[in-house]
Design a protein around this motif. Structure first.
Motif, PDB file in Angstrom:
ATOM      1  N   ILE A  79     -28.599 -26.432  -4.504  1.00 23.99           N
ATOM      2  CA  ILE A  79     -28.754 -25.137  -4.013  1.00 23.99           C
ATOM      3  C   ILE A  79     -27.746 -24.165  -3.957  1.00 23.99           C
ATOM      4  O   ILE A  79     -26.523 -24.379  -3.005  1.00 23.99           O
ATOM      5  N   LEU A  80     -27.852 -23.185  -4.861  1.00 25.73           N
ATOM      6  CA  LEU A  80     -26.879 -22.086  -4.847  1.00 25.73           C
ATOM      7  C   LEU A  80     -27.013 -20.769  -4.322  1.00 25.73           C
ATOM      8  O   LEU A  80     -28.198 -20.594  -4.283  1.00 25.73           O
ATOM      9  N   GLY A  81     -26.238 -20.090  -3.857  1.00 27.31           N
ATOM     10  CA  GLY A  81     -26.329 -18.741  -3.286  1.00 27.31           C
ATOM     11  C   GLY A  81     -25.098 -17.994  -2.813  1.00 27.31           C
ATOM     12  O   GLY A  81     -24.127 -18.557  -2.917  1.00 27.31           O
ATOM     13  N   GLU A  82     -25.363 -16.637  -2.795  1.00 26.27           N
ATOM     14  CA  GLU A  82     -24.309 -15.816  -2.408  1.00 26.27           C
ATOM     15  C   GLU A  82     -23.768 -16.006  -0.945  1.00 26.27           C
ATOM     16  O   GLU A  82     -24.849 -16.723  -0.163  1.00 26.27           O
ATOM     17  N   PRO A  83     -22.840 -15.668  -0.492  1.00 26.31           N
ATOM     18  CA  PRO A  83     -22.515 -15.584   1.210  1.00 26.31           C
ATOM     19  C   PRO A  83     -23.728 -14.975   2.201  1.00 26.31           C
ATOM     20  O   PRO A  83     -24.054 -14.109   1.896  1.00 26.31           O
ATOM     21  N   GLY A  84     -24.182 -15.958   3.075  1.00 25.05           N
ATOM     22  CA  GLY A  84     -25.192 -15.429   3.861  1.00 25.05           C
ATOM     23  C   GLY A  84     -26.643 -15.259   3.473  1.00 25.05           C
ATOM     24  O   GLY A  84     -27.588 -15.083   3.842  1.00 25.05           O
ATOM     25  N   ALA A  85     -26.777 -16.156   2.037  1.00 29.88           N
ATOM     26  CA  ALA A  85     -28.147 -16.030   1.439  1.00 29.88           C
ATOM     27  C   ALA A  85     -29.142 -16.752   2.076  1.00 29.88           C
ATOM     28  O   ALA A  85     -30.382 -16.874   1.508  1.00 29.88           O
ATOM     29  N   GLY A  86     -28.694 -17.631   3.083  1.00 26.39           N
ATOM     30  CA  GLY A  86     -29.757 -18.395   3.689  1.00 26.39           C
ATOM     31  C   GLY A  86     -29.699 -19.902   3.263  1.00 26.39           C
ATOM     32  O   GLY A  86     -30.769 -20.611   3.565  1.00 26.39           O
ATOM     33  N   LYS A  87     -28.603 -20.519   2.707  1.00 27.97           N
ATOM     34  CA  LYS A  87     -28.562 -21.821   2.242  1.00 27.97           C
ATOM     35  C   LYS A  87     -28.574 -22.821   3.396  1.00 27.97           C
ATOM     36  O   LYS A  87     -29.486 -23.934   3.236  1.00 27.97           O
ATOM     37  N   THR A  88     -27.870 -22.463   4.440  1.00 31.58           N
ATOM     38  CA  THR A  88     -28.025 -23.770   5.510  1.00 31.58           C
ATOM     39  C   THR A  88     -29.455 -23.513   6.123  1.00 31.58           C
ATOM     40  O   THR A  88     -29.860 -24.609   6.460  1.00 31.58           O
ATOM     41  N   ILE A  89     -30.096 -22.419   6.418  1.00 27.49           N
ATOM     42  CA  ILE A  89     -31.208 -22.565   7.169  1.00 27.49           C
ATOM     43  C   ILE A  89     -32.420 -23.149   6.292  1.00 27.49           C
ATOM     44  O   ILE A  89     -33.229 -23.812   6.424  1.00 27.49           O
ATOM     45  N   LEU A  90     -32.333 -22.674   4.809  1.00 24.09           N
ATOM     46  CA  LEU A  90     -33.114 -23.399   4.000  1.00 24.09           C
ATOM     47  C   LEU A  90     -32.828 -25.104   3.935  1.00 24.09           C
ATOM     48  O   LEU A  90     -33.704 -25.770   3.876  1.00 24.09           O
ATOM     49  N   ALA A  91     -31.646 -25.563   4.149  1.00 21.02           N
ATOM     50  CA  ALA A  91     -31.538 -26.842   4.182  1.00 21.02           C
ATOM     51  C   ALA A  91     -31.979 -27.431   5.328  1.00 21.02           C
ATOM     52  O   ALA A  91     -32.653 -28.738   5.364  1.00 21.02           O
ATOM     53  N   VAL A  92     -31.882 -26.726   6.496  1.00 26.87           N
ATOM     54  CA  VAL A  92     -32.413 -27.163   7.808  1.00 26.87           C
ATOM     55  C   VAL A  92     -33.965 -27.158   7.563  1.00 26.87           C
ATOM     56  O   VAL A  92     -34.710 -28.367   8.078  1.00 26.87           O
ATOM     57  N   ARG A  93     -34.580 -26.287   7.033  1.00 29.58           N
ATOM     58  CA  ARG A  93     -36.048 -26.501   6.937  1.00 29.58           C
ATOM     59  C   ARG A  93     -36.438 -27.590   6.085  1.00 29.58           C
ATOM     60  O   ARG A  93     -37.479 -27.982   6.240  1.00 29.58           O
ATOM     61  N   LEU A  94     -35.603 -27.600   4.847  1.00 30.84           N
ATOM     62  CA  LEU A  94     -35.815 -28.921   4.006  1.00 30.84           C
ATOM     63  C   LEU A  94     -36.025 -30.101   4.999  1.00 30.84           C
ATOM     64  O   LEU A  94     -36.972 -31.018   4.653  1.00 30.84           O
ATOM     65  N   VAL A  95     -34.871 -30.205   5.615  1.00 26.02           N
ATOM     66  CA  VAL A  95     -34.885 -31.617   6.329  1.00 26.02           C
ATOM     67  C   VAL A  95     -36.009 -31.718   7.405  1.00 26.02           C
ATOM     68  O   VAL A  95     -36.683 -32.855   7.371  1.00 26.02           O
ATOM     69  N   LEU A  96     -36.619 -30.640   7.801  1.00 22.70           N
ATOM     70  CA  LEU A  96     -37.767 -30.921   8.984  1.00 22.70           C
ATOM     71  C   LEU A  96     -38.876 -31.086   8.064  1.00 22.70           C
ATOM     72  O   LEU A  96     -39.681 -31.587   8.611  1.00 22.70           O
ATOM     73  N   ASP A  97     -39.247 -30.310   6.738  1.00 23.87           N
ATOM     74  CA  ASP A  97     -40.157 -30.678   6.032  1.00 23.87           C
ATOM     75  C   ASP A  97     -40.269 -31.965   5.590  1.00 23.87           C
ATOM     76  O   ASP A  97     -41.504 -32.394   5.544  1.00 23.87           O
ATOM     77  N   LEU A  98     -39.182 -32.532   5.136  1.00 29.63           N
ATOM     78  CA  LEU A  98     -38.937 -34.001   4.550  1.00 29.63           C
ATOM     79  C   LEU A  98     -39.329 -35.019   5.694  1.00 29.63           C
ATOM     80  O   LEU A  98     -40.251 -35.935   5.454  1.00 29.63           O
ATOM     81  N   LEU A  99     -38.932 -34.504   7.086  1.00 24.29           N
ATOM     82  CA  LEU A  99     -39.295 -35.571   8.146  1.00 24.29           C
ATOM     83  C   LEU A  99     -40.771 -35.433   8.451  1.00 24.29           C
ATOM     84  O   LEU A  99     -41.408 -36.584   8.741  1.00 24.29           O
ATOM     85  N   ALA A 100     -41.441 -34.328   8.321  1.00 31.08           N
ATOM     86  CA  ALA A 100     -42.860 -34.158   8.637  1.00 31.08           C
ATOM     87  C   ALA A 100     -43.569 -34.833   7.581  1.00 31.08           C
ATOM     88  O   ALA A 100     -44.842 -35.493   7.999  1.00 31.08           O
ATOM     89  N   ARG A 101     -43.113 -34.959   6.175  1.00 29.74           N
ATOM     90  CA  ARG A 101     -43.954 -35.555   5.237  1.00 29.74           C
ATOM     91  C   ARG A 101     -43.448 -37.113   5.090  1.00 29.74           C
ATOM     92  O   ARG A 101     -44.037 -37.899   4.194  1.00 29.74           O
ATOM     93  N   ARG A 102     -42.537 -37.596   5.874  1.00 26.30           N
ATOM     94  CA  ARG A 102     -41.851 -39.018   5.645  1.00 26.30           C
ATOM     95  C   ARG A 102     -42.796 -40.330   6.248  1.00 26.30           C
ATOM     96  O   ARG A 102     -43.624 -40.155   7.520  1.00 26.30           O
ATOM     97  N   ALA A 103     -42.950 -40.936   5.548  1.00 28.09           N
ATOM     98  CA  ALA A 103     -43.796 -42.112   5.816  1.00 28.09           C
ATOM     99  C   ALA A 103     -42.930 -43.295   6.614  1.00 28.09           C
ATOM    100  O   ALA A 103     -41.578 -43.222   6.375  1.00 28.09           O
ATOM    101  N   PRO A 104     -43.478 -44.114   7.678  1.00 31.35           N
ATOM    102  CA  PRO A 104     -42.610 -44.937   8.244  1.00 31.35           C
ATOM    103  C   PRO A 104     -41.924 -45.954   7.387  1.00 31.35           C
ATOM    104  O   PRO A 104     -42.252 -46.380   6.409  1.00 31.35           O
ATOM    105  N   GLY A 105     -40.535 -45.878   7.802  1.00 29.15           N
ATOM    106  CA  GLY A 105     -39.701 -46.965   7.072  1.00 29.15           C
ATOM    107  C   GLY A 105     -39.097 -46.218   5.605  1.00 29.15           C
ATOM    108  O   GLY A 105     -38.328 -47.000   5.017  1.00 29.15           O
ATOM    109  N   GLY A 106     -39.387 -44.898   5.599  1.00 28.78           N
ATOM    110  CA  GLY A 106     -38.815 -44.189   4.270  1.00 28.78           C
ATOM    111  C   GLY A 106     -37.398 -43.675   4.526  1.00 28.78           C
ATOM    112  O   GLY A 106     -36.944 -43.745   5.628  1.00 28.78           O
TER     113      GLY A 106
END
Length: 767
Positions: free
Chosen positions: A163-190
């Motif tokens: 994930i590339l972007g300019e300073p302040g483009a929202g890379k970190t917040i997008l990464a946080v959102r990705l983590v939460l979205d992946l956890l919401a979809r995660r199957a037990p033991g995954g």
């Protein structure tokens, strides 16, 4: 298997108890009557019975306790990760009024492998059987917006995304959102997605996994425990070996420039087949790191990773976001002229408010906080004021307004800040300058490194002053104010000088260890005996050679053993994997400092009492008293210097011990009416020993723990109004309530690296 030991060791314990019972019974039978033997056997049997019951219970408890599997531990960590980042989203007010949507497009083809290579990588040996139906047809199909980032990752054949972007483009917040979205979809033991900032990784010194294991253990204490069936292997490594981590590494550009290419190579080397990866970076630094040029040729790339680049925010998206955060119709009307300028790409506002960082700063500066009325806030029309005629000027204006906004008075008492906004801003500016110019440009604000912001001699002079005052008062109470004054000056000089030259620990301490060396023991005993023999020979002219030499050797041997005892005392430095938070680490190091001082005081008191007993009356009223005391002082100085040398270096220890010993002898011999009053038996010996132990303990504590130097630096900087007196509380408040700092293990970091750099520019290199 047996309980907590995991082997049959309790069986040997029971056998040993039975044998001991039989042996004790036999001895008792031989030396006593039958009643005594019966009593002894009964007592031993009772103890053995209680031990047997406890061991049996422990064994049953161990059998019944189910050992967690790797999948179960992964599920536990997934819950902790979700809770952590949900709290972070709330703290950052990411959803106030809603998460500002970002969009992206495929990254420059020169920065990532071609799509056919990704497909081949996913079908290589060691990778799981691919589900080709989910794969995107090509990089163009990865374009999207913020609500589909997890889906985008799932469509990459290799499961690796840049994930590339300019300073302040929202890379970190997008990464946080990705983590939460992946956890919401995660199957037990995954696999568990774990977000870790890359700023603290030095690829020139540390392998990726060694660093990542430490960072994961910082964030999740459960990962520090040993996994069953793998001796010495932490749960963090066990889950990594099982492929149950999906690293989301934020901020590759935060690694120092020359090391970024090594970092990319290190990532490629560390990742095994089938392991996913997400990395965020600024476009420019990443392009420079891979060596790509405008013709599509370049150097090393992130292996098997597709790439996306975050796009600037649309003017309509920003306008809708700021209106929603305005706080009411009246405030929305004030935004009208400002938002009208966003549509013009040539206007400074149209160039600035195109990133989530700048749009978020505008919301914080000009919008109300939760529970705060919309009246009395700054007018957003300031953004159209004179002087804001460039993008840089607008960015500086928003950064300058951020701290006053988060520290302005709040109507809710629960959110009121005990510090004035101007003071808080000045302190944070100083800390940013310290990180940028004195701490090597790091982003980690570690309390144990704050001493670099104060003069080097501060800790030594502070230790000398404290040792002098404490020792002088203690001796003065027992032996009189004149002797106390002389002892205060003596101790201040003796232990203040070596503290200036002693090294500084690069990590805080978590406790103490005692590991005397054979060389240290021999040196302590030899020095003590040599000093004692010299003093005993001189004292022999007055009390006889046998008494003098015997008493001197005994005193010297005791002093040498005492020096070795405390010289072998050292700190157990805190491993980064065991650091929980700044307050816990500070408390552990402070306890280690206190225990070192206490050990020196107790040892000094014991040696002082022994010295008082050996010297009591041995040379009283003697014509050679001055000579005796000068010699004894020199011998004591050698021993004290050796003790200090074992702790902080031989040269500074002896350099302080010799003149201090001479001074001690001269004081004892020349102070009127006190020919031998420095050690008048038990009271004098105890006073001198306690005072000397306290002074030596302060010097040792400063050299072996971080708390003493941190306290000295914090006090110095508070006196100069550079920092608050309650620094720990201020930093915690800046993290937990203001959103200025974030916590990274035992350190703090500024919420945005851009904010740190801006504040550091205001501080200047000489601040």
């Amino acid at each position: 298997m047996w309980g907590p030991w995991g082997d049959r060791r309790p069986g040997w314990v029971l056998a040993g108890l039975a044998a001991a019972s039989a042996a004790v019974a036999a001895v008792a039978w031989r030396i006593s009557d039958n009643e005594t033997a019966e009593f002894v056997v009964g007592a031993v049997s009772m103890v053995s019975g209680v031990a047997a019951v406890w061991l049996a219970w422990a064994g049953l408890r161990g059998v019944n306790r189910a050992k967690p599997t790797a999948a179960a531990m992964a599920d536990e960590i997934a819950v902790a990760v979700r809770r952590r980042w949900e709290a972070e989203v709330e703290l950052r007010r990411v959803n106030d009024p809603y998460t500002i949507p970002v969009s992206w497009e495929p990254a420059d083809a020169a920065l990532v492998p071609d799509w056919s290579s990704l497909r081949r990588t996913a079908g290589s040996a060691g990778w799981p059987v691919p589900d080709r139906s989910r794969w995107a047809a090509g990089p163009g199909a990865l374009a999207g917006s913020g609500d589909s980032i997890a889906e985008v990752l799932g469509r990459v054949p290799s499961g690796r995304l840049l994930i590339l972007g300019e300073p302040g483009a929202g890379k970190t917040i997008l990464a946080v959102r990705l983590v939460l979205d992946l956890l919401a979809r995660r199957a037990p033991g995954g696999p568990v997605p774990v977000l870790v900032p890359l700023a603290s990784w030095n690829p020139q010194r540390e392998h990726l996994w060694s660093w990542l294991e430490r960072r994961l253990c910082l964030d999740h204490s459960a990962l520090r425990a040993h996994a069953p069936g793998a001796r010495g292997t932490s749960w963090a490594r066990a889950l990594w070996d099982a492929g149950l981590f999906l690293p989301v590494l934020d901020g590759l550009d935060e690694i120092t420039g020359p090391a970024r290419s090594l970092a990319i190579a290190g990532l490629n080397e560390a990742l095994r087949p089938g392991v996913g990866l997400v990395v965020t970076a600024r476009t420019g630094p990443y392009r420079a790191a891979v060596g790509a040029d405008d013709h599509g040729s370049g150097g090393v790339q992130l292996s098997g990773a597709a790439g996306i680049r975050l796009r600037p925010l649309d003017a309509g998206v920003v306008a809708h976001y700021l209106r929603a955060a305005a706080g009411g119709p009246a405030r929305r009307a004030l935004w009208g002229p400002v938002l009208a300028s966003l549509a013009d790409p040539a206007h400074p506002l149209g160039q600035t408010l195109t990133t989530p960082l700048m749009a978020g700063l505008a919301r914080v500066v000009y919008g109300p906080r939760p529970g705060e009325p919309a009246t009395g806030l700054p007018d957003p029309g300031e953004l159209l004021g004179a002087g804001l005629d460039s993008r840089d000027a607008v960015e500086r204006h928003l950064f300058d307004g951020f701290l006053p906004a988060v520290y302005r008075p709040h109507p809710d008492p629960a959110f009121r800040c005990p510090w004035r906004p101007a003071d808080a801003e000045r302190w944070l500016v100083f800390l940013a300058g310290h990180l940028e110019y004195r701490a090597g440009g790091t982003t980690d604000l570690a309390w144990w490194q704050l001493h670099s912001a104060a003069p080097r001699s501060l800790a030594g002079s502070g230790a000398g002053a404290l040792a002098g005052v404490a020792g002088g008062i203690l001796v003065g109470l027992l032996l009189g104010p004149v002797v106390g004054l002389w002892f205060g000056l003596l101790f201040g000089f003796t232990f203040g000088v070596p503290a200036v030259f002693m090294g500084v620990p690069n990590r805080p301490a978590q406790g103490l260890r005692w590991s005397p060396t054979r060389g240290g023991l021999v040196a302590g005993v030899v020095a003590g005996l040599a000093g004692g023999l010299t003093a005993g020979l001189v004292a022999g002219f007055s009390v006889g050679p046998v008494a003098g030499v015997g008493g001197g050797l005994g005193l010297g041997l005791a002093a040498g053993l005492g020096a070795t005892l405390v010289g072998g005392l050292g700190p157990r430095l805190l491993e980064p994997a065991k650091a929980a938070d700044p307050h816990t680490v500070l408390g552990l190091d402070r306890s280690a400092f206190r225990n070192i001082v206490l050990a020196f005081v107790l040892t000094g008191g014991a040696m002082g009492r022994l010295a008082g007993w050996l010297a009591d009356g041995s040379a009283a009223e003697s014509a050679s008293g001055i000579m005796i005391q000068v010699t004894v002082g020199l011998a004591g100085g050698l021993v004290a210097g050796l003790a200090a040398g074992l702790v902080g270096g031989l040269a500074p220890g002896l350099a302080a011990g010799l003149p201090a010993g001479l001074a001690c002898g001269l004081v004892g011999g020349l102070v009127p009416g006190s020919t031998y009053e420095l050690v008048p038996g038990f009271a004098g010996g105890l006073a001198g020993g306690l005072a000397g132990g306290l002074a030596a303990g302060l010097a040792a504590g400063l050299s072996q723990t971080a708390w003493g130097r941190y306290t000295a630096a914090r006090t110095w900087l508070a006196l100069r109004t550079r920092l608050p007196w309650r620094l720990a509380g201020f930093l915690a408040d800046a993290h937990q309530r203001r959103g200025v700092l974030r916590q990274a293990g035992a350190s703090y970091q500024f919420r945005h690296a851009e904010l740190q750099r801006h504040l550091a520019e205001r501080a200047g290199p000489r601040a």
